[in-house]
Design a protein around this motif. Structure first.
Motif, mmCIF file in Angstrom:
data_model
loop_
_atom_site.group_PDB
_atom_site.id
_atom_site.type_symbol
_atom_site.label_atom_id
_atom_site.label_comp_id
_atom_site.label_asym_id
_atom_site.label_seq_id
_atom_site.Cartn_x
_atom_site.Cartn_y
_atom_site.Cartn_z
ATOM 1 N N ASP A 244 11.644 -5.720 6.015
ATOM 2 C CA ASP A 244 10.980 -5.411 4.603
ATOM 3 C C ASP A 244 9.437 -5.535 4.858
ATOM 4 N N ARG A 247 8.163 -2.173 5.848
ATOM 5 C CA ARG A 247 8.539 -1.127 4.941
ATOM 6 C C ARG A 247 7.588 -1.253 3.593
ATOM 7 N N GLY A 251 4.597 1.171 3.751
ATOM 8 C CA GLY A 251 4.447 1.049 5.144
ATOM 9 C C GLY A 251 2.898 0.453 5.429
#
Length: 313
Positions: A244, A247, A251
């Motif tokens: 994560d 992400r 991003g």
């Protein structure tokens, strides 16, 4: 080995009535000396910087506020310059090193040494702060290591954008912040303009970082430094926060990697075009042009031997 020169043991030796004091061993390889110094000064800067964030987050405001983080990083940078300033120049920032290579103030072959040293120092600093604040972090979040949410703790180590910030706006934010950093660093080291007074360079650079933090820091934490951001991010991915960290923020992770070098080259270039290129010649005795000003150990001063692998500052 070629990189080492053996010498007498530490202490004072009597040889023909002459006292000789020499270190037992010292490094001669410039790459190793520079790498070690750059790693250590980056480590010092990051321990103080990340530590200030950890204290504010886990203390829930009882041990400082946003200004504490700005001061922590600013003073950490100042201490880092003291630690490695005369050896590596204490760049502590891949965007600074890349910009110096771009403008011929650092040999390109030295760039990998600087980047690796900065990554190593930042990674080790993240590990140190995680160990120091391990119990505080787990007490704060209940053992649930998250990147987003009310009890998110990944932001202690790497930067993340504010919820309202788009990737495009964040990219511009990082370009702008790093441009201001390099523009002002160029000015602080310009011996034909108004440089930082000799001996005050660490404080001046620290105040510059403080200024950027309190004016351009709220959008995304003013990483303005690829190695400062990616190494602790990788550490958190390994330490329990998971993928994560890459992400989150649509991003976001690549923005602090790509934008700062662009901003650094832009900011330094603006200073050169608007100021440095237009300095009047300095005349010495007899009206002859003084081709080289007295060198100062300022954070970005060019050294005459960069072509042989030594560093700028």
């Amino acid at each position: 080995m070629r990189d080492y020169v053996q010498s007498v043991e530490l202490g004072v030796s009597q040889q023909k009535g002459v006292n000789v004091t020499q270190p037992k061993v010292w490094l001669k390889n410039e790459f190793v000396r520079v790498g070690l110094a750059e790693s250590l000064c980056t480590y010092v800067m990051m321990v103080f910087g990340l530590g200030s964030v950890a204290q504010v987050v886990t203390g829930e405001g009882a041990f400082g506020q946003y200004l504490s983080i700005n001061l922590g990083f600013a003073l950490g940078v100042a201490m880092g310059v003291h630690v490695g300033g005369k050896v590596s120049g204490a760049h502590m920032n891949a965007a600074v090193s890349f910009t110096m290579c771009t403008y011929g103030r650092l040999a390109w072959k030295m760039l990998p040494v600087y980047v690796f040293a900065q990554l190593l120092g930042s990674f080790l600093a993240a590990g140190t702060i995680y160990a120091v604040y391990y119990e505080a972090i787990h007490d704060y979040c209940g053992g649930n290591l998250t990147v987003t949410g009310v009890k998110a703790t990944a932001g202690i180590f790497a930067t993340y954008p504010a919820p309202y910030l788009s990737l495009l706006a964040g990219f511009f934010d990082q370009v702008c912040g790093t441009a201001m950093l390099l523009l002002c660093l160029m000015a602080l080291s310009d011996q034909r303009n108004k440089p930082a007074a000799a001996g005050s360079e660490p404080l001046a650079v620290g105040l510059l970082v403080l200024l950027i933090g309190i004016s351009l820091g709220s959008n995304s934490g003013y990483a303005i430094n690829p190695t400062r951001d990616i190494a602790p991010r990788v550490f958190t991915a390994i330490a329990g926060w998971g993928a994560d960290v890459f992400r989150s923020g649509n991003g976001w992770w690549w923005v602090p990697l790509v934008a700062p070098p662009i901003g650094g080259v832009l900011g330094a270039g603006i200073y050169k075009v608007f100021v440095e290129m237009h300095h009047q010649p300095v005349s010495g005795q007899g009206g002859q042009l003084v081709e080289e000003l007295q060198e100062e150990n300022t954070p970005l001063e060019k050294q005459k031997y960069i072509s042989s692998g030594n560093v700028c500052v």
